[in-house]
Structure formats: C-alpha cells, structure tokens
Scaffold this motif. Sequence first.
Motif, PDB file in Angstrom:
ATOM      1  N   ASN A  20      16.686   1.155   4.981  1.00 29.10           N
ATOM      2  CA  ASN A  20      17.406   2.413   4.822  1.00 29.10           C
ATOM      3  C   ASN A  20      17.535   2.697   3.331  1.00 29.10           C
ATOM      4  OD1 ASN A  20      19.476   0.822   3.869  1.00 29.10           O
ATOM      5  ND2 ASN A  20      20.672   0.918   5.734  1.00 29.10           N
ATOM      6  N   LYS A  21      18.308   3.695   2.964  1.00 29.27           N
ATOM      7  CA  LYS A  21      18.394   4.098   1.556  1.00 29.27           C
ATOM      8  C   LYS A  21      18.956   2.988   0.672  1.00 29.27           C
ATOM      9  CE  LYS A  21      18.778   8.993   2.486  1.00 29.27           C
ATOM     10  NZ  LYS A  21      19.592  10.195   2.380  1.00 29.27           N
ATOM     11  N   ILE A  22      19.883   2.214   1.193  1.00 30.35           N
ATOM     12  CA  ILE A  22      20.468   1.128   0.394  1.00 30.35           C
ATOM     13  C   ILE A  22      19.395   0.088   0.077  1.00 30.35           C
ATOM     14  CG2 ILE A  22      22.131  -0.768   0.410  1.00 30.35           C
ATOM     15  CD1 ILE A  22      23.913   1.020   2.175  1.00 30.35           C
ATOM     16  N   PHE A  23      18.587  -0.257   1.070  1.00 28.17           N
ATOM     17  CA  PHE A  23      17.535  -1.239   0.849  1.00 28.17           C
ATOM     18  C   PHE A  23      16.453  -0.698  -0.071  1.00 28.17           C
ATOM     19  CE2 PHE A  23      18.730  -3.094   5.151  1.00 28.17           C
ATOM     20  CZ  PHE A  23      19.494  -4.086   4.569  1.00 28.17           C
ATOM     21  N   VAL A  24      16.136   0.569   0.064  1.00 33.40           N
ATOM     22  CA  VAL A  24      15.093   1.165  -0.773  1.00 33.40           C
ATOM     23  C   VAL A  24      15.528   1.173  -2.229  1.00 33.40           C
ATOM     24  CG1 VAL A  24      13.844   3.298  -1.255  1.00 33.40           C
ATOM     25  CG2 VAL A  24      14.125   2.534   1.099  1.00 33.40           C
ATOM     26  N   ILE A  30       6.853  -8.671  12.257  1.00 34.37           N
ATOM     27  CA  ILE A  30       6.395  -7.871  11.120  1.00 34.37           C
ATOM     28  C   ILE A  30       7.174  -6.559  11.033  1.00 34.37           C
ATOM     29  CG2 ILE A  30       4.426  -6.575  10.211  1.00 34.37           C
ATOM     30  CD1 ILE A  30       2.638  -8.715  11.326  1.00 34.37           C
ATOM     31  N   CYS A  31       7.580  -6.043  12.156  1.00 29.33           N
ATOM     32  CA  CYS A  31       8.230  -4.728  12.192  1.00 29.33           C
ATOM     33  C   CYS A  31       9.711  -4.766  11.828  1.00 29.33           C
ATOM     34  CB  CYS A  31       8.069  -4.114  13.566  1.00 29.33           C
ATOM     35  SG  CYS A  31       6.351  -3.842  14.016  1.00 29.33           S
ATOM     36  N   ILE A  32      10.323  -5.923  11.757  1.00 28.57           N
ATOM     37  CA  ILE A  32      11.759  -6.010  11.490  1.00 28.57           C
ATOM     38  C   ILE A  32      12.138  -5.407  10.138  1.00 28.57           C
ATOM     39  CG2 ILE A  32      13.664  -7.628  11.073  1.00 28.57           C
ATOM     40  CD1 ILE A  32      12.581  -9.260  13.392  1.00 28.57           C
ATOM     41  N   SER A  85      10.695  -7.371   1.261  1.00 30.82           N
ATOM     42  CA  SER A  85      10.113  -6.744   2.451  1.00 30.82           C
ATOM     43  C   SER A  85       8.612  -6.577   2.309  1.00 30.82           C
ATOM     44  CB  SER A  85      10.761  -5.383   2.718  1.00 30.82           C
ATOM     45  OG  SER A  85      12.107  -5.540   3.041  1.00 30.82           O
ATOM     46  N   LYS A  86       8.172  -6.155   1.134  1.00 32.83           N
ATOM     47  CA  LYS A  86       6.730  -5.992   0.912  1.00 32.83           C
ATOM     48  C   LYS A  86       6.018  -7.335   0.978  1.00 32.83           C
ATOM     49  CE  LYS A  86       7.123  -1.840  -1.898  1.00 32.83           C
ATOM     50  NZ  LYS A  86       7.003  -1.281  -3.249  1.00 32.83           N
ATOM     51  N   ASN A  87       6.610  -8.350   0.338  1.00 37.89           N
ATOM     52  CA  ASN A  87       6.004  -9.679   0.367  1.00 37.89           C
ATOM     53  C   ASN A  87       5.990 -10.247   1.779  1.00 37.89           C
ATOM     54  OD1 ASN A  87       5.521  -9.641  -2.361  1.00 37.89           O
ATOM     55  ND2 ASN A  87       7.437 -10.670  -2.873  1.00 37.89           N
ATOM     56  N   TYR A  88       7.079 -10.060   2.514  1.00 43.50           N
ATOM     57  CA  TYR A  88       7.174 -10.531   3.893  1.00 43.50           C
ATOM     58  C   TYR A  88       6.085  -9.892   4.741  1.00 43.50           C
ATOM     59  CZ  TYR A  88       9.156 -11.151   8.572  1.00 43.50           C
ATOM     60  OH  TYR A  88       9.344 -11.434   9.890  1.00 43.50           O
ATOM     61  N   PHE A  89       5.905  -8.598   4.598  1.00 43.21           N
ATOM     62  CA  PHE A  89       4.884  -7.878   5.362  1.00 43.21           C
ATOM     63  C   PHE A  89       3.496  -8.367   4.985  1.00 43.21           C
ATOM     64  CE2 PHE A  89       1.955  -4.346   6.030  1.00 43.21           C
ATOM     65  CZ  PHE A  89       2.172  -4.106   7.376  1.00 43.21           C
ATOM     66  N   ASN A  90       3.229  -8.523   3.695  1.00 45.32           N
ATOM     67  CA  ASN A  90       1.908  -8.980   3.244  1.00 45.32           C
ATOM     68  C   ASN A  90       1.600 -10.396   3.717  1.00 45.32           C
ATOM     69  OD1 ASN A  90       1.426  -6.556   1.956  1.00 45.32           O
ATOM     70  ND2 ASN A  90       2.188  -7.283  -0.009  1.00 45.32           N
ATOM     71  N   ILE A  91       2.565 -11.295   3.570  1.00 45.77           N
ATOM     72  CA  ILE A  91       2.357 -12.682   3.982  1.00 45.77           C
ATOM     73  C   ILE A  91       2.190 -12.765   5.493  1.00 45.77           C
ATOM     74  CG2 ILE A  91       3.470 -14.944   4.138  1.00 45.77           C
ATOM     75  CD1 ILE A  91       4.633 -14.363   1.333  1.00 45.77           C
ATOM     76  N   SER A  92       2.992 -12.003   6.232  1.00 47.05           N
ATOM     77  CA  SER A  92       2.875 -12.004   7.691  1.00 47.05           C
ATOM     78  C   SER A  92       1.508 -11.487   8.124  1.00 47.05           C
ATOM     79  CB  SER A  92       3.969 -11.141   8.320  1.00 47.05           C
ATOM     80  OG  SER A  92       5.230 -11.646   8.023  1.00 47.05           O
ATOM     81  N   SER A  93       1.037 -10.451   7.468  1.00 46.81           N
ATOM     82  CA  SER A  93      -0.278  -9.898   7.804  1.00 46.81           C
ATOM     83  C   SER A  93      -1.377 -10.916   7.540  1.00 46.81           C
ATOM     84  CB  SER A  93      -0.541  -8.631   7.000  1.00 46.81           C
ATOM     85  OG  SER A  93       0.405  -7.652   7.290  1.00 46.81           O
TER      86      SER A  93
END
Length: 93
Positions: free
Chosen positions: A52-56, A44-46, A65-73
């Motif tokens: 970084n700024k490029i990804f943001v 989840i922490c990856i 990233s948001k979907n990955y975090f939500n689905i993982s949770s």
Amino acid sequence: KTYIAVLLIGTVLLMFTSLYMQWTGYKASMVDGVQGRYFIPLLICIPILCSNKIFVQNSKIMNFSKNYFNISSIIISMCLLISIIVSVTRFWI
C-alpha cells in the motif's frame, strides 16, 4: 490487487477440486492428498497483496519486496528446470 486475490483463491479451489476428484473417496469429509508444498508458489503474490502507500514510501520494505519476488522467481524457475531435467532423463533417456 483484486485480480490477484481472485487468482489466488481460484488456484486454491482448483487444487482442492483436482485432489478431491483424484484422491478422495466418495462423500469423504476431508480432501486427501493436499500438501503444503502445493501452496509455495502462491507465496510470490503476498508482497503484492500487502503493498500500500505506506509500504511504497518506505524504501526498505520496497527493496525487500522486490528482492523477495526476484529470489522467489529464480527459485521456482530452478525447481521447474530441475523437474524437467529429471523427467526427461528418467523417462526418455
């Protein structure tokens, strides 16, 4: 990011320490009992560590990233709930 990296490293060290104390023979060269499934919740922490700024600035990556975090949770919560239900039904009912 530093805090999360320290937590991840600490978690891995504690996993290896507990398995060394519980399963490994005295003065063994390798730790017995380590399985890959113990590291799955740490995934989840990856996205947080890799951001970084490029990804943001890139909305596609941020949404992933948001979907990955939500689905993982959700998956981890479901696994925890199933584990609790199985433990209760097996040992107390």
